[in-house]
Design an enzyme around this catalytic site. Structure first.
Site, PDB file in Angstrom:
ATOM      1  N   ASP A   5      18.335   8.981 -13.141  1.00 30.79           N
ATOM      2  CA  ASP A   5      19.584   9.717 -12.901  1.00 30.79           C
ATOM      3  C   ASP A   5      19.658  10.450 -11.566  1.00 30.79           C
ATOM      4  O   ASP A   5      20.390  11.446 -11.444  1.00 30.79           O
ATOM      5  CB  ASP A   5      19.806  10.740 -14.024  1.00 30.79           C
ATOM      6  CG  ASP A   5      20.211  10.080 -15.335  1.00 30.79           C
ATOM      7  OD1 ASP A   5      20.414   8.854 -15.343  1.00 30.79           O
ATOM      8  OD2 ASP A   5      20.315  10.796 -16.339  1.00 30.79           O
ATOM      9  N   HIS A  49      -9.341   8.110 -14.356  1.00 29.39           N
ATOM     10  CA  HIS A  49      -8.482   7.185 -13.617  1.00 29.39           C
ATOM     11  C   HIS A  49      -7.717   7.898 -12.500  1.00 29.39           C
ATOM     12  O   HIS A  49      -6.865   7.297 -11.848  1.00 29.39           O
ATOM     13  CB  HIS A  49      -7.495   6.548 -14.617  1.00 29.39           C
ATOM     14  CG  HIS A  49      -6.841   5.305 -14.137  1.00 29.39           C
ATOM     15  ND1 HIS A  49      -5.470   5.170 -14.069  1.00 29.39           N
ATOM     16  CD2 HIS A  49      -7.339   4.123 -13.702  1.00 29.39           C
ATOM     17  CE1 HIS A  49      -5.147   3.978 -13.630  1.00 29.39           C
ATOM     18  NE2 HIS A  49      -6.267   3.307 -13.396  1.00 29.39           N
ATOM     19  N   LYS A  59       2.827   2.911 -10.230  1.00 27.02           N
ATOM     20  CA  LYS A  59       3.133   3.592 -11.492  1.00 27.02           C
ATOM     21  C   LYS A  59       4.218   4.614 -11.173  1.00 27.02           C
ATOM     22  O   LYS A  59       3.935   5.706 -10.690  1.00 27.02           O
ATOM     23  CB  LYS A  59       1.895   4.307 -12.051  1.00 27.02           C
ATOM     24  CG  LYS A  59       0.666   3.390 -12.223  1.00 27.02           C
ATOM     25  CD  LYS A  59      -0.293   3.586 -11.093  1.00 27.02           C
ATOM     26  CE  LYS A  59      -1.675   3.037 -11.337  1.00 27.02           C
ATOM     27  NZ  LYS A  59      -1.792   1.682 -11.800  1.00 27.02           N
ATOM     28  N   LYS A  66      -6.698   9.646  -8.946  1.00 28.62           N
ATOM     29  CA  LYS A  66      -6.925   9.444  -7.514  1.00 28.62           C
ATOM     30  C   LYS A  66      -6.380  10.668  -6.795  1.00 28.62           C
ATOM     31  O   LYS A  66      -5.154  10.857  -6.704  1.00 28.62           O
ATOM     32  CB  LYS A  66      -6.220   8.190  -7.009  1.00 28.62           C
ATOM     33  CG  LYS A  66      -6.720   6.875  -7.603  1.00 28.62           C
ATOM     34  CD  LYS A  66      -5.917   6.452  -8.782  1.00 28.62           C
ATOM     35  CE  LYS A  66      -6.378   5.106  -9.315  1.00 28.62           C
ATOM     36  NZ  LYS A  66      -5.765   4.765 -10.596  1.00 28.62           N
ATOM     37  N   ASP A  94      -8.593  21.111   2.771  1.00 28.92           N
ATOM     38  CA  ASP A  94      -8.450  22.533   3.132  1.00 28.92           C
ATOM     39  C   ASP A  94      -7.554  23.309   2.164  1.00 28.92           C
ATOM     40  O   ASP A  94      -7.062  24.387   2.503  1.00 28.92           O
ATOM     41  CB  ASP A  94      -7.897  22.688   4.561  1.00 28.92           C
ATOM     42  CG  ASP A  94      -8.895  22.224   5.619  1.00 28.92           C
ATOM     43  OD1 ASP A  94     -10.097  22.182   5.315  1.00 28.92           O
ATOM     44  OD2 ASP A  94      -8.458  21.900   6.744  1.00 28.92           O
ATOM     45  N   HIS A 123       1.011  -2.823  -8.591  1.00 27.51           N
ATOM     46  CA  HIS A 123       0.106  -1.838  -9.179  1.00 27.51           C
ATOM     47  C   HIS A 123       0.727  -0.440  -9.216  1.00 27.51           C
ATOM     48  O   HIS A 123       0.103   0.520  -9.667  1.00 27.51           O
ATOM     49  CB  HIS A 123      -1.202  -1.815  -8.368  1.00 27.51           C
ATOM     50  CG  HIS A 123      -2.336  -1.107  -9.031  1.00 27.51           C
ATOM     51  ND1 HIS A 123      -2.835   0.090  -8.570  1.00 27.51           N
ATOM     52  CD2 HIS A 123      -3.068  -1.420 -10.133  1.00 27.51           C
ATOM     53  CE1 HIS A 123      -3.841   0.481  -9.341  1.00 27.51           C
ATOM     54  NE2 HIS A 123      -4.003  -0.410 -10.302  1.00 27.51           N
TER      55      HIS A 123
END
Length: 487
Positions: free
Chosen positions: A412, A229, A407, A231, A236, A405
């Site tokens: 604090d 999952h 996450k 991404k 370079d 979507h």
């Protein structure tokens, strides 16, 4: 009916006995693996209520192969070598020198834990830019790809052959023809629609591309549960990207069914990119069996900024559920507030209890989820948690404009994390995931600001109104929750 009646009774009895033995064998396997009751009981219910389909589902989805045949292919020696190179090429804070960070006193346990459970070094001298929507994300990624001189490494769960996908591909083809090394991993389930001709076409341009855990019957039985999952983009060895966005037009144009497809990503420069590069290379060795652990891909870097960053991974090849433990520790550490954005909320008992305990202890806990979901059964399960969370003092919000979507978690004004991990069983325990944990007041305040912007387009769920919902709706949600460890 005539066909069934024509079957000899002896044959029918043999089939019944064989089926009973199959069910007993599955029950024995589940018990022998010492699964948590929370995970074992749903499978027992599946076998009880839908006996024939239950056996089929278990064969395809229920096998617990963590650290078994699939994972042994990963190559732990290669893992150690790549990690050693990445660590040696990075400016990092060692275990002993963590005491030299007085401003991070509250998060030293978190830093230490992530070092121990995931070998996640704490890198210094990083610049981190929050890319707060699809347009900002792809503008930054396309710019970095156009500037590539030596290597481009991409890894995505979903890669669509649409407008933005073809923009990326055009640059990759051009760069590969100019001698830039281009390597690409896509998940075989997430990118199911990509045909074999797609891979051959890119390979004809000199692009190396592999599917992660190709799912083909009968090997489907052992691979469908463990999806990559992540991404990741690394250019370079100098610029890295990670976050929630796949390569798809919906992150820019939205979706007719859901409206805006809201998500966040990160652009990183500095030594944290070495850690991100090592994550890609370990997965690359897994899919290709090609060992490219070479220091040239981990260039020494001058400090790009002042951000402290840990790149944390988890998956079925991990000894510990590192990202889940990171969430748990950050939630437990928080003294003032915890703000979380997630498309799905099925966090498991430990994180669930930490959130409740924090809210009951006076911490301002707010959780933002989408009003519209792309997964009906998962949305039902998510809603089953809301009442008990509201009773504990957690504030739940529904995001209205479209599908949320992102996450993200921030606590604090000290620590925030953005990555690929949803707050559910699958992300915490089965999928290969990657998150950046960032320890910085300025960055935490910025992320908190984006959370508040999204909150302004959301509405607070009222406990009294939530209780008044139809009983049939509550029953559906309760039923769905029984299967939350399987979703």
């Amino acid at each position: 009916m005539d066909f069934i009646e024509s079957i000899p009774p002896l044959v029918i009895n043999i089939v019944k006995v064989a089926y009973v033995f199959a069910m007993l064998a599955i029950v024995f396997v589940v018990m022998l693996e010492n699964r948590s009751p929370l995970k074992a009981i749903p499978w027992m219910l599946v076998l009880l209520f839908i006996p024939v389909l239950g056996v089929i589902f278990f064969v395809f989805f229920g096998q617990n192969l963590r650290k078994e045949k699939i994972i042994r292919r990963k190559g732990l020696k290669n893992h150690d070598l790549i990690s050693e190179i990445a660590h040696s090429q990075s400016h990092k804070i060692s275990e002993g020198s963590m005491d030299d960070i007085p401003s991070m006193e509250n998060n030293k346990k978190l830093m230490q834990m992530l070092l121990n459970n995931s070998s996640s070094i704490l890198t210094i001298g990083n610049q981190v830019d929050v890319l707060n929507n699809g347009r900002a994300t792809f503008d930054a990624i396309l710019e970095a790809l156009r500037g590539a001189e030596h290597s481009i490494h991409l890894q995505y769960y979903i890669f669509d052959e649409d407008e933005i996908g073809n923009q990326v591909l055009d640059i990759l083809k051009e760069k590969a023809q100019k001698g830039v090394e281009v390597r690409m991993i896509v998940d075989d389930v997430g990118s199911w629609e990509l045909k074999r001709s797609f891979f051959r076409y890119l390979q004809s341009y000199g692009i190396e591309i592999y599917s992660f855990l190709t799912v083909r019957f009968p090997s489907l039985t052992s691979k469908v549960n463990y999806r990559n999952h992540r991404k990741i983009v690394v250019v370079d060895g100098e610029i890295g990207f990670l976050g929630g966005l796949n390569v798809a037009d919906r992150y820019i144009k939205g979706n007719p069914a859901y409206g805006i497809w809201r998500d966040m990503h990160l652009r990183i420069t500095g030594d944290a990119v070495n850690a991100l590069q090592s994550v890609f290379f370990i997965d690359w060795y897994f899919v290709s069996q090609n060992d490219i652990a070479d220091p040239k891909y981990f260039p020494h870097k001058k400090p790009a900024g002042d951000k402290l960053v840990q790149i944390v991974t988890s998956g079925p090849d991990s000894d510990w559920p590192g990202i889940m433990m990171g969430y748990y520790q950050a939630i437990s550490n928080a003294k003032k507030y915890i703000y979380i954005t997630t498309p799905y909320f099925m966090p498991g008992e430990s994180v669930l209890m930490a959130l409740k305990a924090s809210a009951m202890g006076g911490v301002d806990v707010r959780i933002l989820i989408p009003e519209k979901s792309d997964a009906y059964f998962t949305a039902l399960c998510t809603k089953s948690y809301i009442k008990e969370m509201l009773l504990s003092g957690v504030k739940f919000y529904f995001y209205k404009p479209g599908f949320l979507h992102s996450k993200m978690m921030v606590a604090d004004d000290e620590v925030c994390t953005i990555g690929t991990t949803n707050m559910d069983f699958r992300s915490f325990e089965q999928n290969y995931e990657v998150n950046a944990f960032i320890y910085d007041e300025e960055m935490s305040r910025e992320v908190k600001g984006y959370f508040m912007d999204d909150l302004n387009e959301s509405y607070l769920i009222n406990l009294d109104e939530w209780k008044k919902r139809p009983r049939w709706q509550k029953a559906k949600e309760s039923f769905a929750r029984l299967f939350s460890p399987l979703l």
